[in-house]
Design a protein around this motif. Structure first.
Motif, PDB file in Angstrom:
ATOM      1  N   TYR A 197      79.330  62.445  39.219  1.00 42.87           N
ATOM      2  CA  TYR A 197      77.983  62.538  39.780  1.00 42.87           C
ATOM      3  C   TYR A 197      77.449  61.146  40.120  1.00 42.87           C
ATOM      4  O   TYR A 197      77.886  60.138  39.575  1.00 42.87           O
ATOM      5  CB  TYR A 197      77.033  63.248  38.813  1.00 42.87           C
ATOM      6  CG  TYR A 197      76.745  62.510  37.531  1.00 42.87           C
ATOM      7  CD1 TYR A 197      75.712  61.586  37.437  1.00 42.87           C
ATOM      8  CD2 TYR A 197      77.514  62.737  36.392  1.00 42.87           C
ATOM      9  CE1 TYR A 197      75.445  60.905  36.254  1.00 42.87           C
ATOM     10  CE2 TYR A 197      77.264  62.067  35.201  1.00 42.87           C
ATOM     11  CZ  TYR A 197      76.230  61.154  35.145  1.00 42.87           C
ATOM     12  OH  TYR A 197      75.979  60.471  33.982  1.00 42.87           O
ATOM     13  N   HIS A 198      76.493  61.136  41.047  1.00 43.41           N
ATOM     14  CA  HIS A 198      75.787  59.915  41.433  1.00 43.41           C
ATOM     15  C   HIS A 198      74.340  60.297  41.717  1.00 43.41           C
ATOM     16  O   HIS A 198      74.080  61.215  42.502  1.00 43.41           O
ATOM     17  CB  HIS A 198      76.420  59.279  42.664  1.00 43.41           C
ATOM     18  CG  HIS A 198      75.691  58.073  43.171  1.00 43.41           C
ATOM     19  ND1 HIS A 198      75.673  57.714  44.505  1.00 43.41           N
ATOM     20  CD2 HIS A 198      74.939  57.145  42.539  1.00 43.41           C
ATOM     21  CE1 HIS A 198      74.953  56.615  44.664  1.00 43.41           C
ATOM     22  NE2 HIS A 198      74.481  56.258  43.479  1.00 43.41           N
ATOM     23  N   LEU A 199      73.394  59.594  41.101  1.00 43.14           N
ATOM     24  CA  LEU A 199      71.969  59.842  41.279  1.00 43.14           C
ATOM     25  C   LEU A 199      71.359  58.613  41.946  1.00 43.14           C
ATOM     26  O   LEU A 199      71.262  57.555  41.330  1.00 43.14           O
ATOM     27  CB  LEU A 199      71.293  60.095  39.924  1.00 43.14           C
ATOM     28  CG  LEU A 199      71.990  61.112  39.010  1.00 43.14           C
ATOM     29  CD1 LEU A 199      71.290  61.175  37.664  1.00 43.14           C
ATOM     30  CD2 LEU A 199      72.039  62.486  39.667  1.00 43.14           C
ATOM     31  N   TYR A 200      70.973  58.767  43.217  1.00 42.34           N
ATOM     32  CA  TYR A 200      70.421  57.641  43.968  1.00 42.34           C
ATOM     33  C   TYR A 200      68.906  57.736  44.033  1.00 42.34           C
ATOM     34  O   TYR A 200      68.352  58.719  44.545  1.00 42.34           O
ATOM     35  CB  TYR A 200      70.999  57.580  45.383  1.00 42.34           C
ATOM     36  CG  TYR A 200      70.300  56.544  46.233  1.00 42.34           C
ATOM     37  CD1 TYR A 200      70.523  55.183  46.022  1.00 42.34           C
ATOM     38  CD2 TYR A 200      69.359  56.913  47.193  1.00 42.34           C
ATOM     39  CE1 TYR A 200      69.844  54.221  46.761  1.00 42.34           C
ATOM     40  CE2 TYR A 200      68.681  55.968  47.939  1.00 42.34           C
ATOM     41  CZ  TYR A 200      68.930  54.616  47.708  1.00 42.34           C
ATOM     42  OH  TYR A 200      68.247  53.665  48.436  1.00 42.34           O
ATOM     43  N   GLU A 201      68.211  56.701  43.579  1.00 39.78           N
ATOM     44  CA  GLU A 201      66.749  56.649  43.590  1.00 39.78           C
ATOM     45  C   GLU A 201      66.269  56.119  44.944  1.00 39.78           C
ATOM     46  O   GLU A 201      66.740  55.079  45.422  1.00 39.78           O
ATOM     47  CB  GLU A 201      66.261  55.720  42.488  1.00 39.78           C
ATOM     48  CG  GLU A 201      64.769  55.719  42.299  1.00 39.78           C
ATOM     49  CD  GLU A 201      64.295  56.703  41.250  1.00 39.78           C
ATOM     50  OE1 GLU A 201      63.183  57.222  41.424  1.00 39.78           O
ATOM     51  OE2 GLU A 201      65.030  56.934  40.274  1.00 39.78           O
ATOM     52  N   VAL A 202      65.332  56.856  45.571  1.00 39.58           N
ATOM     53  CA  VAL A 202      64.840  56.478  46.890  1.00 39.58           C
ATOM     54  C   VAL A 202      64.286  55.051  46.877  1.00 39.58           C
ATOM     55  O   VAL A 202      63.624  54.621  45.927  1.00 39.58           O
ATOM     56  CB  VAL A 202      63.764  57.477  47.366  1.00 39.58           C
ATOM     57  CG1 VAL A 202      62.553  57.470  46.466  1.00 39.58           C
ATOM     58  CG2 VAL A 202      63.362  57.201  48.804  1.00 39.58           C
TER      59      VAL A 202
END
Length: 243
Positions: A197-202
């Motif tokens: 998984y990868h969680l990218y913050e705007v």
């Protein structure tokens, strides 16, 4: 088979992919299907792939090599001015690889087909996400289609359609995706753990939280067990059919 999901939230972008490849019941392997690139303060790109493994690996390798070439006629994905232009480059590379290996030109039902999810953000623009088809065309996620699935999509889709909310937290998004992935794993043995998984913050313009969830992960075990129990409880709570 493969299962990958890319999701657009108010908070940013969420990516999750399985790692199983299957060339027969006696030839099952683990390969990473998610690749990310980063130019700090300028852009973050994440690509997930489903389909022929040789095709998808060749696409990723070509994209990566072209980011490192000193002299380029055209900008690489790390120099393109917009996510749309990045999507075009990735689509052209996919079509190029398929046409190179398929006799008589690229065909959607070719042995060498592949489908991609591309998401990311370039400074000056909002985060964007695209699904890229073997033919080299692509579509973009929006309010009506806020997430994309590739690979074995049918088993994990119902929970996404019912429970997705654009303002949900990353924590809830991962929980939702794990339920979706667990439903798929239970129904199709060609999809399997571990999950990446990868969680990218705007507007962060840096790689976000990344990790791998293994089959013995305590949280995944709790989600899998809890979801099964919750479904049984929900079924029993519904009114019985009258004969």
């Amino acid at each position: 088979m493969t299962y990958c999901v890319g999701m657009v939230l108010d908070r940013g972008l969420v990516f999750m992919s399985d790692t199983r490849t299957n060339a027969g019941v006696d030839n099952i392997s683990t390969f990473r299907k998610m690749t990310s690139w980063e130019v700090p303060s300028d852009r973050v790109l994440t690509l997930m792939s489903a389909g022929n493994l040789a095709t998808t690996q060749a696409v990723v390798s070509l994209l990566d090599e072209r980011t490192k070439a000193r002299e380029l006629r055209d900008p690489s994905i790390l120099g393109a001015p917009s996510m749309f232009q990045v999507a075009r480059m990735v689509a052209d590379t996919l079509r190029e690889v398929i046409e190179e290996h398929a006799e008589g030109g690229q065909r959607a039902d070719s042995t060498f087909h592949a489908t991609l999810i591309l998401g990311g953000q370039i400074a000056g623009s909002p985060p964007r996400m695209f699904m890229i088809y073997p033919e080299g065309n692509f579509i973009e996620a929006g309010k009506d289609t806020p997430f994309f699935q590739i690979g074995e999509t049918k088993y994990g889709r119902p929970i996404l359609v019912r429970a997705y909310e654009p303002d949900m937290s990353f924590e809830d998004a991962v929980k939702l995706l794990l339920v979706s992935f667990d439903s798929t794993v239970k129904a199709n043995l060609t999809v399997g753990l571990p999950f990446d998984y990868h969680l990218y913050e705007v507007d962060s313009f840096r790689l976000g939280r990344q990790g791998r969830i293994a089959a013995d992960d305590p949280y995944y075990e709790a989600i899998s067990r809890g979801w099964g129990d919750a479904l049984r409880d929900a079924l029993h709570s519904l009114p019985s059919f009258r004969l």
